[in-house]
Scaffold this active site. Structure first.
Site, PDB file in Angstrom:
ATOM      1  N   PRO A   2       0.819  -1.218   0.000  1.00 38.55           N
ATOM      2  CA  PRO A   2       0.000   0.000   0.000  1.00 38.55           C
ATOM      3  C   PRO A   2       0.850   1.264   0.000  1.00 38.55           C
ATOM      4  O   PRO A   2       1.677   1.471   0.875  1.00 38.55           O
ATOM      5  CB  PRO A   2      -0.798  -0.117   1.303  1.00 38.55           C
ATOM      6  CG  PRO A   2      -0.693  -1.538   1.716  1.00 38.55           C
ATOM      7  CD  PRO A   2       0.601  -2.029   1.181  1.00 38.55           C
ATOM      8  N   GLU A   3       0.635   2.079  -1.026  1.00 49.48           N
ATOM      9  CA  GLU A   3       1.230   3.410  -1.082  1.00 49.48           C
ATOM     10  C   GLU A   3       0.084   4.409  -1.047  1.00 49.48           C
ATOM     11  O   GLU A   3      -1.051   4.039  -0.779  1.00 49.48           O
ATOM     12  CB  GLU A   3       2.078   3.556  -2.354  1.00 49.48           C
ATOM     13  CG  GLU A   3       3.174   2.492  -2.459  1.00 49.48           C
ATOM     14  CD  GLU A   3       3.980   2.590  -3.742  1.00 49.48           C
ATOM     15  OE1 GLU A   3       4.102   3.689  -4.292  1.00 49.48           O
ATOM     16  OE2 GLU A   3       4.475   1.546  -4.196  1.00 49.48           O
TER      17      GLU A   3
END
Length: 277
Positions: A2-3
């Site tokens: 997750p960014e």
DNA sequence: ACAGGATCCTGGGGGC
DNA sequence: TGCCCCCAGGATCCTG
């Protein structure tokens, strides 16, 4: 992994499910978390209403309503972290490390994280400034000006990819979107930062914003483990230009995408579109 | 001083 | 077919 776009997607999913609900209990463990849970945090959390959920970089901030406005439950998803809202009767997934009971047992917020790179902690209002401070977390990409970025870029001999990954320079970029933004800007990821001309810095800043906007519209990228809501997958992985495409033809020039290692990370680029100079 | 490397952690994929 | 090893990476600490 997750960014920013994935975290933004999670936040948008959580808002209608969590805002206004009351925390009625906390259960953490049995395994040790990366940031050990402090037992006294429970007393700060139980009985509080979840007021507003927002994202700062890759952090999810669940702010708590009075009496001490500004307190927050803070979550970083790390590599494999996942937040879900479920009814208690639903079986808990493996590697569920924390459960927050809501509304006297009607629902619960679950944090699962097989790889345990994630973090979950209570942040009192008094420590709020520390997270927001520029020594730990730089501006959101949309707030970053070309002048800001140029000032950071021109004083380091690190490669430009390492600069993009530095959360103090700007918040939210990780390995995937660093590679994608550098392709969009047609810059080689290994370029020494201070060799970038002003117009290249501006190109890079605009490329970062464009790539992130597009990825948010596609609900982020799902690679192996990222889901939001009830098993919904992002779609941006279908739009990748370079990430994970080594050996495949560049969508722009048909040259084969190359892979190397920079800043300790797998790095993907088009040797033609992203020439060294 | 600063840049790059090691570290944590586990599931999954590749290779033999 | 099955097993083992290695690899992925965000943030932080360490080393040269």
């Amino acid at each position: 992994m997750p960014e920013l776009p994935e975290v933004e997607t999670v936040v948008r999913m959580l808002r209608p499910r969590l805002e206004g609900r009351t925390l009625t209990g906390v259960r953490v463990g049995p395994r040790r978390l990366r940031v050990p849970w402090q037992r006294h945090w429970n007393a700060q959390l139980v009985g509080r209403r979840l007021d507003h959920i927002h994202r700062r970089g890759k952090w999810i901030m669940i702010s708590l309503a009075r009496p001490d406005s500004g307190d927050a439950l803070l979550v970083h998803l790390g590599m494999t972290g996942r937040l879900t809202v479920a009814e208690p009767k639903t079986p808990r997934a493996p590697h569920t490390h924390a459960v927050f009971h809501l509304d006297h047992g009607k629902h619960e917020l679950r944090f699962q994280d097989p790889r345990r790179f994630g973090q979950i902690r209570y942040l009192p209002a008094s420590e709020h400034a520390r997270l927001q401070g520029t020594e730990t977390l730089g501006p959101e990409p949309w707030q970053l000006t070309t002048n800001d970025l140029a000032a950071q870029v021109c004083r380091t001999r690190r490669c430009i990819k390492a600069v993009l990954l530095d959360q103090r320079v700007l918040a939210g970029i990780g390995n995937i979107y660093a590679d994608e933004a550098l392709f969009e800007a047609r810059l080689h990821p290994g370029r020494i930062a201070l060799t970038l001309a002003r117009n290249e810095v501006d190109r890079l800043r605009r490329a970062v914003v464009r790539v992130l906007d597009r990825a948010i519209r596609k609900h982020g990228s799902t690679i192996l483990t990222f889901y939001y809501g009830d098993d919904e997958r992002g779609e941006y992985q279908n739009e990748f230009r370079v990430y994970g495409r080594q050996g495949e033809p560049c969508r722009r020039c048909r040259a084969l995408i190359a892979a190397t290692r920079l800043a300790g990370r797998g790095t993907h680029y088009c040797p033609t579109c992203q020439a060294v100079s």
